[in-house]
Design a protein around this motif. Structure first.
Motif, PDB file in Angstrom:
ATOM      1  N   THR A   1       0.837  -1.203   0.000  1.00  0.00           N
ATOM      2  CA  THR A   1       0.000   0.000   0.000  1.00  0.00           C
ATOM      3  C   THR A   1       0.865   1.245   0.000  1.00  0.00           C
ATOM      4  O   THR A   1       1.924   1.273   0.620  1.00  0.00           O
ATOM      5  CB  THR A   1      -0.903   0.012   1.260  1.00  0.00           C
ATOM      6  OG1 THR A   1      -1.605  -1.238   1.343  1.00  0.00           O
ATOM      7  CG2 THR A   1      -1.916   1.133   1.210  1.00  0.00           C
ATOM      8  N   ARG A   2       0.411   2.266  -0.720  1.00  0.00           N
ATOM      9  CA  ARG A   2       1.100   3.556  -0.734  1.00  0.00           C
ATOM     10  C   ARG A   2       0.123   4.652  -0.322  1.00  0.00           C
ATOM     11  O   ARG A   2      -0.990   4.733  -0.868  1.00  0.00           O
ATOM     12  CB  ARG A   2       1.640   3.877  -2.131  1.00  0.00           C
ATOM     13  CG  ARG A   2       2.723   2.921  -2.634  1.00  0.00           C
ATOM     14  CD  ARG A   2       4.013   3.068  -1.846  1.00  0.00           C
ATOM     15  NE  ARG A   2       5.081   2.237  -2.401  1.00  0.00           N
ATOM     16  CZ  ARG A   2       5.299   0.969  -2.070  1.00  0.00           C
ATOM     17  NH1 ARG A   2       4.495   0.386  -1.183  1.00  0.00           N
ATOM     18  NH2 ARG A   2       6.298   0.288  -2.599  1.00  0.00           N
ATOM     19  N   VAL A   3       0.527   5.478   0.642  1.00  0.00           N
ATOM     20  CA  VAL A   3      -0.230   6.692   0.963  1.00  0.00           C
ATOM     21  C   VAL A   3       0.383   7.818   0.146  1.00  0.00           C
ATOM     22  O   VAL A   3       1.598   8.041   0.178  1.00  0.00           O
ATOM     23  CB  VAL A   3      -0.176   7.020   2.463  1.00  0.00           C
ATOM     24  CG1 VAL A   3      -0.822   8.378   2.741  1.00  0.00           C
ATOM     25  CG2 VAL A   3      -0.880   5.928   3.267  1.00  0.00           C
ATOM     26  N   ILE A   4      -0.470   8.506  -0.601  1.00  0.00           N
ATOM     27  CA  ILE A   4      -0.015   9.546  -1.530  1.00  0.00           C
ATOM     28  C   ILE A   4      -0.745  10.832  -1.171  1.00  0.00           C
ATOM     29  O   ILE A   4      -1.974  10.920  -1.282  1.00  0.00           O
ATOM     30  CB  ILE A   4      -0.309   9.131  -2.981  1.00  0.00           C
ATOM     31  CG1 ILE A   4       0.409   7.810  -3.303  1.00  0.00           C
ATOM     32  CG2 ILE A   4       0.119  10.215  -3.950  1.00  0.00           C
ATOM     33  CD1 ILE A   4       0.025   7.198  -4.628  1.00  0.00           C
ATOM     34  N   SER A   5       0.014  11.832  -0.744  1.00  0.00           N
ATOM     35  CA  SER A   5      -0.588  13.057  -0.211  1.00  0.00           C
ATOM     36  C   SER A   5      -0.495  14.216  -1.194  1.00  0.00           C
ATOM     37  O   SER A   5       0.537  14.422  -1.840  1.00  0.00           O
ATOM     38  CB  SER A   5       0.111  13.440   1.099  1.00  0.00           C
ATOM     39  OG  SER A   5      -0.318  14.717   1.539  1.00  0.00           O
ATOM     40  N   ALA A   6      -1.581  14.983  -1.279  1.00  0.00           N
ATOM     41  CA  ALA A   6      -1.580  16.197  -2.091  1.00  0.00           C
ATOM     42  C   ALA A   6      -0.764  17.306  -1.442  1.00  0.00           C
ATOM     43  O   ALA A   6      -0.385  18.275  -2.100  1.00  0.00           O
ATOM     44  CB  ALA A   6      -3.018  16.675  -2.326  1.00  0.00           C
ATOM     45  N   ILE A   7      -0.513  17.178  -0.128  1.00  0.00           N
ATOM     46  CA  ILE A   7       0.366  18.107   0.589  1.00  0.00           C
ATOM     47  C   ILE A   7       1.662  17.355   0.871  1.00  0.00           C
ATOM     48  O   ILE A   7       1.647  16.344   1.576  1.00  0.00           O
ATOM     49  CB  ILE A   7      -0.269  18.576   1.918  1.00  0.00           C
ATOM     50  CG1 ILE A   7      -1.563  19.330   1.644  1.00  0.00           C
ATOM     51  CG2 ILE A   7       0.698  19.463   2.696  1.00  0.00           C
ATOM     52  CD1 ILE A   7      -2.337  19.682   2.903  1.00  0.00           C
ATOM     53  N   PRO A   8       2.799  17.788   0.323  1.00  0.00           N
ATOM     54  CA  PRO A   8       4.053  17.037   0.512  1.00  0.00           C
ATOM     55  C   PRO A   8       4.425  16.911   1.987  1.00  0.00           C
ATOM     56  O   PRO A   8       4.417  17.892   2.726  1.00  0.00           O
ATOM     57  CB  PRO A   8       5.091  17.875  -0.250  1.00  0.00           C
ATOM     58  CG  PRO A   8       4.298  18.673  -1.239  1.00  0.00           C
ATOM     59  CD  PRO A   8       2.993  18.953  -0.555  1.00  0.00           C
TER      60      PRO A   8
ATOM     61  N   LYS B   1      -0.282  -3.529  -8.797  1.00  0.00           N
ATOM     62  CA  LYS B   1      -1.257  -4.100  -7.863  1.00  0.00           C
ATOM     63  C   LYS B   1      -1.080  -3.609  -6.425  1.00  0.00           C
ATOM     64  O   LYS B   1      -1.452  -4.300  -5.468  1.00  0.00           O
ATOM     65  CB  LYS B   1      -1.233  -5.639  -7.894  1.00  0.00           C
ATOM     66  CG  LYS B   1      -1.406  -6.229  -9.279  1.00  0.00           C
ATOM     67  CD  LYS B   1      -2.711  -5.800  -9.948  1.00  0.00           C
ATOM     68  CE  LYS B   1      -2.872  -6.421 -11.321  1.00  0.00           C
ATOM     69  NZ  LYS B   1      -4.065  -5.899 -12.037  1.00  0.00           N
ATOM     70  N   ARG B   2      -0.530  -2.414  -6.266  1.00  0.00           N
ATOM     71  CA  ARG B   2      -0.478  -1.799  -4.950  1.00  0.00           C
ATOM     72  C   ARG B   2      -1.750  -0.985  -4.733  1.00  0.00           C
ATOM     73  O   ARG B   2      -2.275  -0.382  -5.680  1.00  0.00           O
ATOM     74  CB  ARG B   2       0.740  -0.881  -4.843  1.00  0.00           C
ATOM     75  CG  ARG B   2       2.066  -1.622  -4.955  1.00  0.00           C
ATOM     76  CD  ARG B   2       3.217  -0.682  -5.204  1.00  0.00           C
ATOM     77  NE  ARG B   2       4.485  -1.418  -5.341  1.00  0.00           N
ATOM     78  CZ  ARG B   2       5.554  -0.937  -5.951  1.00  0.00           C
ATOM     79  NH1 ARG B   2       5.527   0.284  -6.485  1.00  0.00           N
ATOM     80  NH2 ARG B   2       6.651  -1.659  -6.040  1.00  0.00           N
ATOM     81  N   VAL B   3      -2.236  -0.963  -3.520  1.00  0.00           N
ATOM     82  CA  VAL B   3      -3.379  -0.109  -3.187  1.00  0.00           C
ATOM     83  C   VAL B   3      -2.851   1.304  -2.932  1.00  0.00           C
ATOM     84  O   VAL B   3      -1.907   1.486  -2.164  1.00  0.00           O
ATOM     85  CB  VAL B   3      -4.126  -0.633  -1.944  1.00  0.00           C
ATOM     86  CG1 VAL B   3      -5.196   0.365  -1.495  1.00  0.00           C
ATOM     87  CG2 VAL B   3      -4.761  -1.988  -2.238  1.00  0.00           C
ATOM     88  N   CYS B   4      -3.438   2.279  -3.604  1.00  0.00           N
ATOM     89  CA  CYS B   4      -3.043   3.684  -3.425  1.00  0.00           C
ATOM     90  C   CYS B   4      -4.108   4.402  -2.604  1.00  0.00           C
ATOM     91  O   CYS B   4      -5.287   4.397  -2.985  1.00  0.00           O
ATOM     92  CB  CYS B   4      -2.887   4.385  -4.774  1.00  0.00           C
ATOM     93  SG  CYS B   4      -1.464   3.821  -5.719  1.00  0.00           S
TER      94      CYS B   4
END
Length: 243
Positions: free
Chosen positions: A104-111, A131-134
């Motif tokens: 899993t990857r957490v992807i933030s709009a705020i760096p 196949k990673r969950v974002c």
């Protein structure tokens, strides 16, 4: 189960949108780990079908920008605080998914590089292909936009085939089914009907963005065990918005 017995899925890439309140269980505030784990197990069951999944989680269980501004806080500051709350929820869901063996990857709009990745569209698409969950956090990165709008924006950017909106009820009703026994559930409803009748599926900006890009929204009960997987396998109770 061999490949010939696996259920045929309706969509290959979807975005799951849930509210922050969905993570607090019966508590009035914060995170309820057993509830987070249960939702993570639902996501895993769909991931196991080979479906590419991204998620957007609200922050209302920790802080809601609109409520903060209603109490006198400056709106942009309140909204930024709400965005940070979504990052906390995303990290909790990441921990629960990775405990189940899902990358899993957490992807933030705020760096905030120490805790998650910054949003770069091509990198996020590549994660999905692997196949990673974002989990997209911090909304759009801008005040005055809800996580519903952020979910619709990211779903379009990721070329998702549908948005799955997990709620407390099994679809869209003409009035609150908790308060009205005669509430009527829609099997299918148009984007314009949702806007005209104020059906409360998502905010108007999100609905308009989905309509303009022909992105269907599937509203279902997150409290129904196996509901997410069931709908993708062609079963279950839900309301289709648009489509």
């Amino acid at each position: 189960m061999d490949a010939s017995q696996e259920p045929k899925v309706t969509y290959k890439r979807v975005l799951l949108k849930i509210s922050g309140e969905a993570l607090m269980g019966d508590q009035g505030y914060g995170l309820h780990p057993p509830t987070v784990n249960r939702i993570a197990a639902e996501v895993k069951s769909v991931h196991d079908l080979g479906v590419e999944i991204c998620m957007v989680i609200g922050g209302g269980n920790i802080f809601r920008g609109l409520q903060g501004s209603a109490q006198g806080m400056e709106r942009t500051t309140a909204d930024y605080m709400g965005m940070l709350a979504t990052v906390m929820n995303a990290l909790a869901m990441q921990a629960a998914l990775e405990a189940l063996g899902i990358h899993t990857r957490v992807i933030s709009a705020i760096p905030m590089d120490q805790v998650c990745e910054p949003y770069i569209r091509r990198r996020a698409v590549r994660h999905l292909e692997k196949k990673r969950v974002c989990i997209f956090a911090a909304g759009t990165g801008n005040p005055y936009f809800t996580t519903d709008t952020a979910a619709t924006l990211r779903a379009n950017e990721m070329s998702c085939e549908a948005i799955f909106k997990g709620t407390k009820v099994d679809g869209v009703y003409d009035k609150d089914p908790v308060k009205h026994a005669d509430a009527k559930r829609y099997d299918k409803v148009s984007y314009d009907e949702v806007l005209q009748k104020h059906l409360g599926v998502m905010d108007a900006s999100a609905i308009a963005l989905a309509r303009d890009n022909h992105l269907p929204i599937i509203v279902f009960s997150l409290d129904e065990p196996g509901g997410f997987r069931g709908i993708l396998s062609g079963d279950g109770t839900y309301t289709l918005v648009g489509g």
